[in-house]
Design a protein around this motif. Structure first.
Motif, mmCIF file in Angstrom:
data_model
loop_
_atom_site.group_PDB
_atom_site.id
_atom_site.type_symbol
_atom_site.label_atom_id
_atom_site.label_comp_id
_atom_site.label_asym_id
_atom_site.label_seq_id
_atom_site.Cartn_x
_atom_site.Cartn_y
_atom_site.Cartn_z
ATOM 1 N N CYS A 30 -18.788 -33.266 38.518
ATOM 2 C CA CYS A 30 -19.088 -33.265 39.955
ATOM 3 C C CYS A 30 -19.920 -34.475 40.341
ATOM 4 C CB CYS A 30 -19.807 -31.975 40.337
ATOM 5 S SG CYS A 30 -18.736 -30.541 40.413
ATOM 6 N N ALA B 256 -10.724 -21.795 37.312
ATOM 7 C CA ALA B 256 -11.712 -22.852 37.260
ATOM 8 C C ALA B 256 -12.615 -22.759 36.041
ATOM 9 C CB ALA B 256 -12.571 -22.810 38.521
ATOM 10 N N LYS C 126 -18.594 -28.865 34.665
ATOM 11 C CA LYS C 126 -18.952 -28.672 36.069
ATOM 12 C C LYS C 126 -19.898 -29.750 36.591
ATOM 13 C CE LYS C 126 -16.486 -25.050 36.543
ATOM 14 N NZ LYS C 126 -15.244 -25.175 37.318
ATOM 15 N N ILE D 150 -9.661 -32.537 35.383
ATOM 16 C CA ILE D 150 -10.871 -33.098 35.981
ATOM 17 C C ILE D 150 -11.170 -34.482 35.403
ATOM 18 C CG2 ILE D 150 -13.371 -32.831 36.167
ATOM 19 C CD1 ILE D 150 -12.941 -29.811 36.229
ATOM 20 N N GLU E 85 -14.415 -29.050 43.288
ATOM 21 C CA GLU E 85 -15.292 -28.858 42.135
ATOM 22 C C GLU E 85 -16.775 -28.825 42.498
ATOM 23 O OE1 GLU E 85 -14.186 -28.125 39.162
ATOM 24 O OE2 GLU E 85 -12.148 -28.254 39.939
#
Length: 476
Positions: A263, A10, A259, A147, A320
């Motif tokens: 998200c 990740a 991140k 992502i 995530e």
């Protein structure tokens, strides 16, 4: 100074735990982590690490196979669309990442498990530390691309639902390709600080082993053997001021662009897609009540596709979002990396890997087109010649009359038509193999007409059975 790595799948940045060695002696974080919680996290990390490698290998093997199947199916001509273009490159990134992590897990978790006397992820072979540094960069590029492709997928679908007319133009297949290229290029650019933030260190030493030998006379001899060892291990570049700045910039870039922002966008788009689906469902009910069944069925198919894509987005969000929250805590809470984040690294890894491997199951269960195409490629059905339908052509010596009969398992019909059958009386046209007959009562000998296609009459066409199956018997 002990080193550790954060979640390799990740967020594969090799970092110094916490602010320095002082974080290793921290027993609790007031108001956030108690001493009992810290001890529990350490016990969980040590026990799970022993089985993480084997679980990761199993998940990666399944993920590699399933993503290969995704790529094969999504590259078929009948699957060409903007949505499937994004899903195709999503599968490519997942395949590359899981192949890379498979090698990482096999060596560093299965072949060379952690040794308390050595640095984390150290190896006696220089080639493996080179691979580890490659893995630290390659996996994060693949993961970040995945992502943002998922975010693009959600945006495309939302536009298509809200603006069905203009959405066809704005969400074209060509634009989807542009989006894929843009995401890959920007991801490679964003991760540049990560490429230069890591290097390797060398751990050298000697181990002495004392062996005791007793001869036949009872004399005891102690033999000492000294063995030198060299281990290579990853370390961050923080020696100079410039390297420390690059390391900090890399940390913030990953926290924000890999991140927190994704998200937030995934959570927002999930809510918007749910709302759009609810509106589309009400519109479908309205069309159905007005008797416009064709339009209602079309909306129903779009809703099924949206539900599948929504499931993909929700899975990514569930994977995530915890990492985004933990990354936010890493920024603002001192020693949170050492006390909490590092202990959950392997668990976060397996969550990300599982998410990347189950998309095939989602596609098969929620997309009729994907399921049908997959079955046509990997499970082709062979043509079955029905035994209940046979054609016989017989010729008699006695005269010019020739008879032919069609047996459908229930009755035999004959028709004089120059010795050939035209079609079934039930509007079923067939092609079949002729077989020879011997007539004992009239002492006639039949002539065999093998591998001969039976011509149809003036009403000929493609033979079709009542159940809709249309075999091609041209080889008979």
């Amino acid at each position: 100074m002990d080193l550790t790595t954060s979640s390799p799948a990740a967020n594969t940045t090799i970092v110094v735990s916490g602010a320095g060695d002082s974080c290793f002696s921290v027993e609790s974080i007031p108001g956030i982590v108690s001493n009992n919680t810290r001890v529990g996290l350490e016990e969980f990390s040590e026990s799970y690490r022993k089985i993480h490698g084997y679980i990761a290998v199993a998940v990666c093997l399944f993920g590699v196979l399933s993503n290969c199947a995704n790529i094969i199916v999504l590259t078929r001509k009948n699957m060409a669309s903007s949505t499937n273009t994004l899903l195709l490159w999503l599968a490519v990134c997942d395949l590359l990442k899981m192949t890379d992590y498979l090698l990482f897990a096999v060596h560093f978790y299965v072949m060379e498990p952690a040794d308390p006397s050595r640095f984390a992820f150290s190896s006696s072979k220089f080639s493996w530390i080179v691979f580890l540094l490659f893995h630290a960069n390659f996996s994060i590029v693949c993961h970040t691309t995945t992502i943002w492709l998922t975010i693009a997928l959600a945006i495309f679908r939302y536009i298509y639902i809200c603006k069905p007319t203009s959405g066809v133009y704005y969400c074209s297949q060509q634009r989807a390709r542009y989006v894929v290229v843009t995401i890959i290029v920007l991801t490679i650019f964003i991760c540049i600080p990560n490429y230069t933030a890591n290097t390797y260190g060398i751990q050298q030493g000697e181990t002495t082993t004392n062996l005791t030998e007793v001869d036949s006379s009872g004399n005891i001899t102690v033999i000492s053997r000294t063995v030198s060892y060299v281990y290579y291990h990853p370390v961050p570049k923080t020696d100079t001021e410039l390297e420390r700045v690059i390391h900090q910039v890399n940390h913030w870039l990953q926290a924000i662009l890999i991140k927190l922002v994704p998200c937030f966008m995934l959570t927002t788009l999930t809510l918007l897609l749910v709302h759009a689906m609810h509106k589309a469902y009400r519109k479908r009910l309205k069309l159905k009540s007005q008797g416009r069944k064709a339009e209602s069925d079309k909306h129903g198919e779009h809703n099924r596709i949206t539900r599948m894509l929504l499931a993909v987005v929700i899975l990514f969000t569930l994977t995530e979002l915890p990492q985004g929250i933990l990354t936010l805590m890493n920024i603002f809470v001192e020693c949170f990396v050492t006390v909490v984040y590092d202990k959950l690294g392997d668990l976060l890894d397996i969550m990300a890997l599982t998410n990347n491997s189950v998309t095939f199951i989602l596609y098969c269960t929620m997309s009729t087109q994907f399921r049908t195409t997959f079955a046509a490629i990997f499970c082709p059905q062979q043509e079955v010649h029905p035994k209940w339908l046979k054609l016989r052509i017989t010729k008699s010596r006695q005269g010019s009359k020739q008879q032919s009969g069609v047996s459908d398992g229930n009755s035999m019909r004959s028709r004089g038509n120059n010795g050939f059958i035209a079609k079934e009386t039930a509007a079923t046209e067939v092609e079949a193999t002729t077989v020879s007959e011997h007539d004992n009562h009239h002492n006639t000998v039949d002539e065999v007409a093998d591998t001969e296609k039976v011509p149809l009459d003036a009403t000929n066409g493609i033979s079709t059975h009542t159940h809709g199956y249309s075999p091609d018997h041209s080889h008979v």
